[in-house]
Design an enzyme around this catalytic site. Structure first.
Site, PDB file in Angstrom:
ATOM      1  N   TYR A 107       0.918  -1.136   0.071  1.00  0.00           N
ATOM      2  CA  TYR A 107       0.057   0.123   0.020  1.00  0.00           C
ATOM      3  C   TYR A 107       1.052   1.131   0.062  1.00  0.00           C
ATOM      4  O   TYR A 107       2.137   1.033   0.118  1.00  0.00           O
ATOM      5  CB  TYR A 107      -0.973   0.006   1.307  1.00  0.00           C
ATOM      6  N   HIS A 165      -0.575 -20.941  -0.889  1.00  0.00           N
ATOM      7  CA  HIS A 165       0.535 -20.242  -0.692  1.00  0.00           C
ATOM      8  C   HIS A 165       1.167 -19.502  -1.763  1.00  0.00           C
ATOM      9  O   HIS A 165       1.270 -18.541  -2.098  1.00  0.00           O
ATOM     10  CB  HIS A 165       1.465 -20.796   0.441  1.00  0.00           C
ATOM     11  N   LYS A 172       6.510  -1.515   1.878  1.00  0.00           N
ATOM     12  CA  LYS A 172       4.952  -1.219   2.522  1.00  0.00           C
ATOM     13  C   LYS A 172       3.833  -2.157   2.445  1.00  0.00           C
ATOM     14  O   LYS A 172       3.029  -1.851   1.566  1.00  0.00           O
ATOM     15  CB  LYS A 172       5.045   0.384   2.068  1.00  0.00           C
ATOM     16  N   GLU A 185      12.635   2.457  13.962  1.00  0.00           N
ATOM     17  CA  GLU A 185      11.396   3.380  13.773  1.00  0.00           C
ATOM     18  C   GLU A 185      10.338   3.438  14.564  1.00  0.00           C
ATOM     19  O   GLU A 185      10.377   2.888  15.572  1.00  0.00           O
ATOM     20  CB  GLU A 185      11.144   3.259  12.132  1.00  0.00           C
TER      21      GLU A 185
HETATM   22  N1  PDD Z   1       2.986   5.404   7.592  1.00  0.00           N
HETATM   23  N2  PDD Z   1       7.541   3.765   9.086  1.00  0.00           N
HETATM   24  C1  PDD Z   1       6.329   3.239   9.010  1.00  0.00           C
HETATM   25  C2  PDD Z   1       6.199   1.895   9.491  1.00  0.00           C
HETATM   26  C3  PDD Z   1       5.121   3.762   8.433  1.00  0.00           C
HETATM   27  O1  PDD Z   1       3.991   3.235   8.651  1.00  0.00           O
HETATM   28  C4  PDD Z   1       5.229   5.246   8.234  1.00  0.00           C
HETATM   29  C5  PDD Z   1       4.064   5.675   7.384  1.00  0.00           C
HETATM   30  C6  PDD Z   1       6.275   5.666   8.013  1.00  0.00           C
HETATM   31  C7  PDD Z   1       6.575   7.346   7.502  1.00  0.00           C
HETATM   32  O2  PDD Z   1       6.633   7.089   6.170  1.00  0.00           O
HETATM   33  P1  PDD Z   1       6.154   8.396   5.244  1.00  0.00           P
HETATM   34  O3  PDD Z   1       6.777   9.616   5.908  1.00  0.00           O
HETATM   35  O4  PDD Z   1       6.537   8.142   3.858  1.00  0.00           O
HETATM   36  O5  PDD Z   1       4.388   8.584   5.664  1.00  0.00           O
HETATM   37  C8  PDD Z   1       7.379   5.033   8.725  1.00  0.00           C
HETATM   38  C9  PDD Z   1       1.532   5.443   7.094  1.00  0.00           C
HETATM   39  C10 PDD Z   1       1.296   6.930   7.240  1.00  0.00           C
HETATM   40  C11 PDD Z   1       0.301   4.647   7.179  1.00  0.00           C
HETATM   41  O6  PDD Z   1       0.550   3.717   7.353  1.00  0.00           O
HETATM   42  O7  PDD Z   1      -0.777   5.214   7.364  1.00  0.00           O
END
Ligand code: PDD
Length: 284
Positions: A31, A100, A146, A179
């Site tokens: 996503y 799978h 992601k 993070e």
């Molecule tokens: N998430 N790390 C993780 C695990 C995240 O899910 C996100 C952002 C970030 C920051 O990435 P960016 O600056 O590109 O938004 C770091 C989004 C906002 C979400 O899952 O809703």
């Protein structure tokens, strides 16, 4: 509310996905989240590049070219009567009998896009910052993808909510910080802005990049290096960044104040720089 599903725009009530969708069955998909300010997507190309990286990481061909994506997203923005919003893009490996390995022959991917209001953090959160807890980072070794399989992130974020906090800071191997559960984390020590290197253990944040670009442009000392857990407790400041929360100060960790327990000088510099930068993009 209008959403996009597999080539068509429709009211959300009409958008249906079969139960055998591999996103539903296996969490087999990726996503993106793209903020949109005054109708203008923020860093759309960077988000679409990261989407490509995620798709490559799960070996799923991109169903659309960059131009096609831009067309779909711009149409979505035009159909949404909101000043600021965020676009949510979701692609799964499609619908197939539960097994799978990848479906053979491949089936069409499921492509879903929706828009949601982008609620700005309340003034009080900006002024006071948020609290955080540290938790064990028990995710897989491809956190640069992601992935829609967000169960670890969901559990860690909930642990922070249960503790009355706004974020969980993830610690790998009981040793170093990667993070946040849904954000990137920066440390400030002796006037230097520090963050871990982008690698397979964290999501390469688009906001993370913007923050370092701003630091570069405004002569703010900064360094990318491994951050040990202990450094969270001796830091002068901690910051979190994400597309939906922008940049916020973290003012306590595991119940202990960060610095003097208030947003510090680095936050006071970066927050307005980020807002100005954003406004300039919006005016273009
Ligand atoms: N998430 N790390 C993780 C695990 C995240 O899910 C996100 C952002 C970030 C920051 O990435 P960016 O600056 O590109 O938004 C770091 C989004 C906002 C979400 O899952 O809703």
């Amino acid at each position: 509310m209008t959403v996009y599903l597999n080539g068509a725009f429709m009211p959300i009530e009409e958008a249906k996905v079969p139960v055998l969708d591999r996103g539903f069955i296996f969490g087999d998909g990726v996503y993106e989240v793209i903020p949109v300010y005054s109708g203008r997507p923020f860093r759309m190309r960077d988000h679409l590049q990261r989407l490509q990286h995620s798709l490559d990481g799960i070996r799923l061909p991109n169903p659309h070219s960059i131009d096609e994506w831009e067309g779909i997203l711009n149409e979505m923005i035009a159909r949404t009567a909101l000043e600021d919003l965020y676009l949510y893009l979701h692609i799964t490996r499609g619908v197939a009998k539960r097994d799978h390995p990848f479906p053979k022959p491949p089936v069409p991917p499921t492509v879903f896009v929706m828009s949601n209001p982008l609620s700005h953090p309340p003034a009080e959160t900006i002024e006071r910052g948020v609290s955080a807890i540290t938790v064990t980072d028990n995710r897989w070794l491809r956190c640069d993808i992601k992935s829609i399989s967000l169960l670890p992130n969901v559990l860690m974020r909930q642990a922070s909510v249960d503790a009355g906090c706004g974020e969980a800071i993830l610690i790998r191997d009981d040793s170093f910080m990667t993070e946040g559960s849904a954000s990137n984390i920066f440390v400030v020590k002796d006037g230097v802005l520090l963050a871990p290197p982008k690698n397979h253990l964290m999501l390469p944040g688009i906001t993370y990049d913007v923050i370092f670009e701003l630091a570069d442009a405004h002569n703010i000392p900064h360094q990318v290096r491994k951050i040990m857990k202990e450094e969270l407790f001796s830091a002068d400041e901690l910051l979190l960044t994400s597309s939906t929360r922008e940049v916020l100060a973290i003012t306590s960790v595991d119940g202990k104040p960060v610095g003097d327990g208030k947003p510090g000088a680095m936050f006071a510099r970066l927050y307005p720089l980020y807002q100005t930068f954003k406004k300039e993009i919006m005016r273009k």
